[in-house]
Enzyme design. Structure first.
Site, PDB file in Angstrom:
ATOM      1  N   GLU A   7       0.823  -1.216   0.000  1.00 46.63           N
ATOM      2  CA  GLU A   7       0.000   0.000   0.000  1.00 46.63           C
ATOM      3  C   GLU A   7       0.852   1.259   0.000  1.00 46.63           C
ATOM      4  OE1 GLU A   7      -3.606  -0.357   2.058  1.00 46.63           O
ATOM      5  OE2 GLU A   7      -3.584   1.671   2.853  1.00 46.63           O
ATOM      6  N   ASP A 151      -2.641  -3.150   2.894  1.00 45.48           N
ATOM      7  CA  ASP A 151      -3.052  -3.291   4.297  1.00 45.48           C
ATOM      8  C   ASP A 151      -4.260  -4.217   4.418  1.00 45.48           C
ATOM      9  OD1 ASP A 151      -1.073  -1.472   4.699  1.00 45.48           O
ATOM     10  OD2 ASP A 151      -2.359   0.127   5.481  1.00 45.48           O
ATOM     11  N   TYR A 359       5.866   5.390  12.147  1.00 47.13           N
ATOM     12  CA  TYR A 359       4.703   5.686  11.302  1.00 47.13           C
ATOM     13  C   TYR A 359       3.621   6.416  12.109  1.00 47.13           C
ATOM     14  CZ  TYR A 359       1.185   4.782   7.729  1.00 47.13           C
ATOM     15  OH  TYR A 359       0.232   4.921   6.768  1.00 47.13           O
TER      16      TYR A 359
END
Length: 862
Positions: A7, A151, A359
């Site tokens: 992704e 994901d 992240y």
DNA sequence: GCAAGGTC
């Protein structure tokens, strides 16, 4: 070759690292990073998408065709039809209506009357990430097999499905499978690739239904609101499944505040002194609701100068360390430090890209066991000298991390990586980085211990108390000082001690209405109500500010925002509540589980919207008027002294500049300039009219400074300032002339500036701060020779050199921003003397400009 | 130049 599609770039990189026999090779295809690696002798390559690579939209041209059905789409000669499914209400169409443009090139192509057609219009998917798609197709052509490794959620399945459709365009027969992993760790990923499955088209369809329904409702209602009273280009009135209920939350809170009836109460408060220390005392009855009782009690203590300590109670309490940050809690904590959620995400993204933090889009608040906490702390200690002492303490301790309520396994909570050099960050980045790093350390530390002391004091028979909080064991507070109340230290007292009492007052107060939302609180409320996602909430709030439905912080709805919510609650209530999201989620689940179809769910939603359109179109003019009135109310700064109509902020059509003008124009020609650099708002009651000239008085709010009030009329005597000589002109002196530097205030614009009395000759002028009484000092600046003046500000007198380019000023700035700031400043400030000078063609006049340039260069280079 | 969802 096997192609792995992830992704995002980071996932592609991680997957390569986890699966590779040996080390993956970083490569690029047309500037997009890809990772080439070897798995048991087989050649693999992984690439990251950038989220959705296709965007749903209406086709450019939708032609209504009564022969073919409700609508038909002509594109490349192909005719597509979509019929309203049986059993669903059909909106009443006028089949004689002309064809319309769904996606007109400009807003002129939008028609309220065409909205029923738009409601049933087909949706196509356009390439949104052309570069990524190019790379994807390039690699797919060469691949023997493809694994979709986006994901493991609904949007991930949709993103994978879109990628698959791109792959199929160039490789119709290549075998494609799906890898489902819920954490980017070795065990999970290898397991997923050993047990490949099929792409779940039902789940992807569910995601796509969400896209379609959001687009249809958003586009139809936005066009409706925008056209109900078209306010000119750049004045879109938007609506949406998430933004409108969010706006409604703010409006609801404002209405609660307006309906709030304050209650009177009274407080008796004063000061006491003992052992050389002053401290606050309050009557033991914190709030008297009965005025007589308050006055009686106050009568007993008024004028009394001593009290006796009757009791000293100490209690210690523990404050537990905070839990790890996820997106929402980071946004809330940063908002409390003055960084908006949207800005937090922009900064976090940059920190993540530079490798300083993990992240930033996560729900998880539990560190996974695989995370090397100790290694991170050691890294922080090495890279951040300011944090090193605390890091040392953490490393010496038991290091038991706290855990939050949400545990997911896709990404760890937001934490510093311990890598990278924080000293290269700008001030905003540093502020957020410190918050994240300190939060991380705090989650590894022990509780703080706070000792509370409550002293009871008898003053002339009335019970008073004093309270003190002292941090006796800082614990995690040593790393995390955010939101800390200041210590209230009390002197050491014992029962029987006598204290001096002074300044005891009876204060009349009123209860406060419920507080407005801060941006942090609103993000949390949205999460609680299921509105938006961790990735979208911040930008949705920002959007509401951009369309001017919201203003200020804490958040207030504008009149326009309230009018929009009122109108939609009346005619399209479904869009104004969080229930639409809840019901959509339910529908999505049905589609994902195969119990319902995308077409059915989307068409059902279209029918619901279509059912509201008759009423909306019928009331178009009422709604247009309400919006128009609200916009005027938002722009109002006061009443016109000449005709009594509203004076409002306006935009000049020619210059695009703002001015304050009368709504009575063209019959009334009253205008005023807008004070620059401040946010202007109207005043209420007597304060709203200038007693000297009758023009409105307004509130001016400078950025991060104290607000002030003034008359809008620059010619008003209350704004008059006499000219003031502040020094002599050095440029003229060099040229053998005499020139006085005079501070003026422009009658027209109200702006203040210094100009040489020989300005035509030398071109010397300097800007001045808009506010504050000016005083000449007769001194000149040691750095540049320009005059030094004193400006009286709210914080006290401020000595400044009037030269904006003075090299003495730039020394304070940090090198990273200083260079940029100096360059930008230089270009504007330099212009005044240099440009004027060249126009008058005096060689002498160029000197100061040249001098400034050189001095600036040298200072920004250091 | 419309939404919300990904991510750059």
């Amino acid at each position: 070759m096997k192609l792995v599609i992830a992704e995002k770039n980071i996932a592609a990189q991680k997957i390569a690292q986890l699966l590779a026999t040996g080390k993956p090779k970083n490569d690029k295809v047309y500037n997009t990073p890809v990772y080439r690696f070897d798995v048991e002798g087989e050649e693999w390559v992984s690439m990251g998408l950038a989220g959705h690579i296709l965007a749903p939209d209406f086709p450019d041209e939708i032609l209504f065709d009564k022969k073919e059905g409700w609508y038909s789409l002509t594109e490349d000669g192909e005719v597509l039809n979509a019929q309203v499914p049986d059993g669903l209400a059909r909106p009443p169409y006028d089949t004689k209506r002309k064809p319309f443009l769904a996606n007109g090139i400009n807003i002129k192509g939008w028609k309220v009357e065409s909205l029923p057609y738009l409601t049933w219009a087909p949706i196509i998917k356009n390439p949104a990430e052309k570069e990524i798609i190019r790379v994807l197709k390039n690699l797919a052509k060469k691949a023997d097999s493809v694994v979709i490794a986006t994901d493991f959620d609904r949007e991930g399945e949709l993103i994978g499905s879109d990628a698959l459709s791109c792959v199929r365009e160039v490789a119709p027969d290549v075998p494609v499978s799906r890898a489902r992993y819920s954490a980017l760790i070795k065990g999970e990923v290898t397991e997923a690739f050993n047990n490949l499955v099929e792409l779940d088209q039902n789940l992807a369809d569910a995601g796509e239904s969400r896209q379609y329904i959001d687009l249809i409702w958003g586009a139809v209602l936005t066009r409706y609101l925008t056209l109900a009273k078209f306010g000119g280009f750049g004045n879109v009135r938007s609506a949406g499944r998430v933004q409108t209920p969010t706006l409604a939350l703010v409006v609801e809170r404002e209405r609660e505040r307006m309906a709030f009836v304050p209650e009177d109460y009274w407080q008796i408060r004063g000061m006491a002194a003992a052992k050389g220390a002053d401290f606050k005392i309050n009557h033991a009855t914190a709030r008297f609701t009965d005025k007589d009782a308050a006055q009686t009690a106050f009568g007993h203590v008024d004028g009394v100068v001593a009290g006796t300590v009757t009791d000293v109670a100490k209690r210690s309490r523990k404050q537990q360390p905070p839990v790890p940050f996820n997106t929402t809690s980071l946004q809330a904590a940063a908002a409390a430090e003055g960084i908006s959620p949207a800005r937090t995400m922009r900064i976090a993204e940059s920190l993540y890209m530079s490798g300083l933090i993990s992240y930033p889009r996560v729900d998880n608040t539990v560190y996974p066991r695989s995370l090397d906490l100790e290694g991170i702390v050691k890294g922080l200690a090495a890279n951040s000298p300011a944090l090193a002492p605390v890091c040392k303490k953490v490393l010496a301790g038991p290091m038991k991390p706290t855990r939050g309520k949400t545990e997911t396994t896709d990404h760890p909570p937001i934490h510093p990586t311990g890598q990278g050099d924080p000293t290269t960050l700008d001030s905003g980045q540093l502020k957020l980085y410190n918050l994240i790093a300190r939060r991380f350390l705090a989650t590894l530390m022990g509780p703080a211990t706070i000792e509370n002391t409550k002293v009871s004091i008898d003053v002339a028979g009335e019970p008073f108390t004093a309270s003190g909080d002292v941090l006796v064991d800082a614990g995690f507070r040593e790393a995390y000082p955010y939101g800390l109340k200041r210590d209230e230290q009390l002197p050491a007292l014992d029962a029987g001690d006598v204290v001096d009492v002074h300044d005891v007052n009876l204060e009349a107060k009123q209860t406060e209405p419920p507080a407005r939302y801060s941006q942090g609180k609103l993000v949390q409320e949205m999460e609680k109500r299921g509105l938006g996602t961790k990735s979208t909430r911040a930008s949705i709030i920002e959007r509401l500010y951009q369309v001017r439905y919201l203003k200020n912080d804490p958040i207030e709805p504008s009149q326009l925002g309230m009018a929009i919510v009122d109108a939609l609650s009346q005619f399209a209530p479904r869009i104004t509540t969080p229930e639409m999201t809840a019901e959509l989620d339910e529908d999505m689940t049905h589609v994902a589980e195969g119990q319902d179809t995308q077409t059915h769910v989307v068409d059902h939603s279209r029918a619901l919207l279509a059912g509201m359109l008759d009423n909306l179109i019928e009331h178009k003019d009422d709604l247009g008027e309400a919006i128009s009135d609200a916009v005027t109310a938002d722009a109002r700064v006061g009443a016109c002294p000449k005709c009594g109509k509203d004076l409002v902020m306006k935009q000049s059509a020619k210059t695009r500049g703002s001015f304050i003008g009368c709504m009575g124009w063209p019959d009334c020609d009253v205008t005023y300039p807008v004070p620059s650099g401040v946010k202007v708002s109207p005043l209420e009651g007597d304060a709203a009219v200038c007693p000297e000239c009758g023009a409105p008085r307004i509130k001016c709010q400078p950025f991060r400074q104290k607000a002030y009030e003034q008359c809008v009329n620059p010619k008003c005597p209350t704004n008059y300032e006499p000219d003031l000589k502040v020094g002599e002109c050095s440029v003229c002196a060099e040229a053998g002339r005499h020139g006085d530097l005079i501070a003026h205030k422009s009658e027209k614009s109200g702006k203040r500036f210094i100009r040489c009395s020989n300005y035509e000759e030398c071109g010397v002028s300097y800007p001045l701060p808009a506010r504050g009484k000016l005083e000449a000092t007769g001194e000149v600046c040691e750095h540049c020779g320009a005059p030094v003046v004193v400006v009286e500000t709210a914080r006290g007198p401020w000595r400044i050199c009037v030269n904006m380019d003075c090299p003495g000023k730039e020394k304070k700035e940090k090198p990273a921003r200083g260079a940029k700031g100096a360059a930008a400043k230089g270009s504007t400030a330099k212009k005044t003397p240099a440009k004027k000078a060249s126009s008058s063609k005096k060689t002498t006049a160029k000197k100061p400009a040249a001098k400034k340039t050189t001095s600036k260069k040298s200072s920004s280079a250091q």
